[in-house]
Write an enzyme that holds these catalytic residues in place. Structure first.
Site, PDB file in Angstrom:
ATOM      1  N   CYS A 259       0.968  -1.236   0.300  1.00 53.36           N
ATOM      2  CA  CYS A 259      -0.346   0.197  -0.080  1.00 53.36           C
ATOM      3  C   CYS A 259       1.227   1.122  -0.254  1.00 53.36           C
ATOM      4  O   CYS A 259       0.801   2.332  -0.968  1.00 53.36           O
ATOM      5  CB  CYS A 259      -0.640  -0.228   1.054  1.00 53.36           C
ATOM      6  SG  CYS A 259      -0.114  -0.657   2.728  1.00 53.36           S
TER       7      CYS A 259
ATOM      8  N   HIS B  84      -2.712   6.329   4.692  1.00 54.76           N
ATOM      9  CA  HIS B  84      -1.882   6.286   4.601  1.00 54.76           C
ATOM     10  C   HIS B  84      -1.393   7.552   4.691  1.00 54.76           C
ATOM     11  O   HIS B  84      -1.471   8.163   3.343  1.00 54.76           O
ATOM     12  CB  HIS B  84      -1.185   5.284   3.641  1.00 54.76           C
ATOM     13  CG  HIS B  84      -0.601   4.262   4.569  1.00 54.76           C
ATOM     14  ND1 HIS B  84      -1.382   3.528   5.494  1.00 54.76           N
ATOM     15  CD2 HIS B  84      -1.125   2.926   4.179  1.00 54.76           C
ATOM     16  CE1 HIS B  84      -1.409   2.480   6.041  1.00 54.76           C
ATOM     17  NE2 HIS B  84      -1.024   1.524   5.193  1.00 54.76           N
TER      18      HIS B  84
END
Ligand code: A2P
Length: 361
Positions: A134, A247
């Protein structure tokens, strides 16, 4: 939605009861992916359970080699061990696997693909395709834009990663610790080595001999592979922060040629799926809470880095939902590309068919 709608398209999701697997199913439905049958697979812990998908009840099956008979595309998010064991079995049965674990990412024979960065790499697959980590996923679209226009000399990236990437148990742990703090009780840590509430842990995955964590090293090696820059100089510090989803990354790039922030913003805005949010005077910049639940890669705080002479330094902030673009949505986008480009079968089989057709003509 893919243009090429095959009359039969069986899709399996392995790890369908997990955080990413559930999001994969949700994204398949949202994007109206043209499956004719959906098989939800997991371990014996969940086999037999019923799951509702868009109003239809599905029974979770056990992920065994034979469960892939007839499956065209399998999206895996059930951990590296399961992928190592079952992805080759699925590929042997004619399934193309899109694997979200790290098991196959650095295998030179396995394409590692971000949909808007290196989609053509899908063409070479021999039954297994890897979905990147990710943190890498949201970093490479803006880097691609810089690579193509001004070249990249060096990248330094620091990540601020949500607990959602660790799974449901980490979300519960953060909630429990916040509650414990408010009630004056001790904060109990079991998922992470220290309390994550009101903290920042510079420790994601295991430590390697070189002093980096495995997560940090994945960002280095995966970015090089996806960007086709095997010598790219890149350093990463990966930090877990008490954020539930999305994130964030602070990125510093030394470019080969000069570039202004305005030029960089225009380049970033031209990349599919990248959204520039950059109006600091009005407090506009990418935020984890805003990115959550969407598929965008949001870029802002674009500025010149004066520590690099000649206008060859850029600093910026990148945010994306780690469960969606960072995992499930990219996997579904790769499946869409395979269907649209007619690449579901292995490259060697497609070539064999092409060669036979050619010789017959
Ligand atoms: P299960 O529900 O049977 O445990 P998460 O990353 O959120 O923890 O989810 C992991 C997912 O991977 C779950 O769907 C889990 O299924 C699945 N899984 C874990 N181990 C296996 C295995 N050996 N075979 C198939 N699925 C597995």
């Amino acid at each position: 939605m893919p243009e090429n709608r095959p009359s039969k398209l069986i899709v399996a999701v392995v790890g369908a009861t997990g955080a990413v697997g559930r999001t994969m199913v949700q994204v398949l439905v949202e994007k109206h992916f043209p499956y004719t049958e959906l098989r939800l697979l997991a371990s014996e812990r969940s086999a037999g359970r019923s799951l509702d998908v868009a109003g239809t009840t599905h029974t979770v099956g056990l992920a065994t080699p034979d469960a892939f008979e007839g499956v065209d595309i399998a999206l895996f998010s059930a951990g590296g061990g399961t992928s190592k064991e079952l992805a080759p079995e699925a590929a042997k049965r004619g399934t193309v696997v899109i694997d979200n674990s790290s098991a196959w990412r650095m295998d030179p024979d396995v394409p590692l693909v971000v949909s808007q960065v290196n989609p053509d790499d899908l063409a070479t697959h021999e039954g297994i395709i890897a979905n990147p980590n990710c943190s890498t996923m949201q970093l490479v679209p803006p880097l691609m834009a810089l690579r193509d226009r001004v070249g990249i000399e060096r990248v330094v990236v620091d990540t601020y990663q949500s607990v959602g990437g660790t799974g449901h148990k980490a979300i519960v742990e953060l909630e429990d610790q916040i509650r414990a703090h408010a009630e004056g009780r001790p904060k109990v840590a079991s998922v992470y080595p220290h309390p994550i509430a009101f903290n920042a842990l510079p420790h994601i995955d295991v430590f390697l001999d070189n002093g980096y964590t495995k997560e940090e090293w994945k960002v280095v090696t995966e970015s090089r592979k996806i960007l086709h820059l095997p010598e790219l100089r890149l350093s990463c510090t990966a930090v877990r922060v008490p954020v539930f989803v999305s994130h964030s990354e602070a990125v510093h790039v030394e470019t080969r040629d000069a570039i202004t922030p305005a030029q960089a913003r225009a380049l970033f805005a031209g990349v599919d799926g990248v959204v520039v949010q950059d109006d600091p005077a009005n407090n506009v910049y990418p935020l984890a809470t805003e990115a959550a639940g969407t598929d965008g890669v949001y870029v802002g705080r674009v500025r010149q880095d004066p520590s690099i002479p000649g206008n060859r330094g850029l600093a910026f902030w990148v945010v994306s939902d780690n469960l969606r673009k960072g995992a499930a949505s990219n996997a579904v986008e790769l499946a869409e590309l395979l269907v649209a480009r007619g690449w579901i079968r292995k490259a060697s089989e497609r070539q064999a068919v092409g060669a036979t057709a050619g010789s017959a003509a």
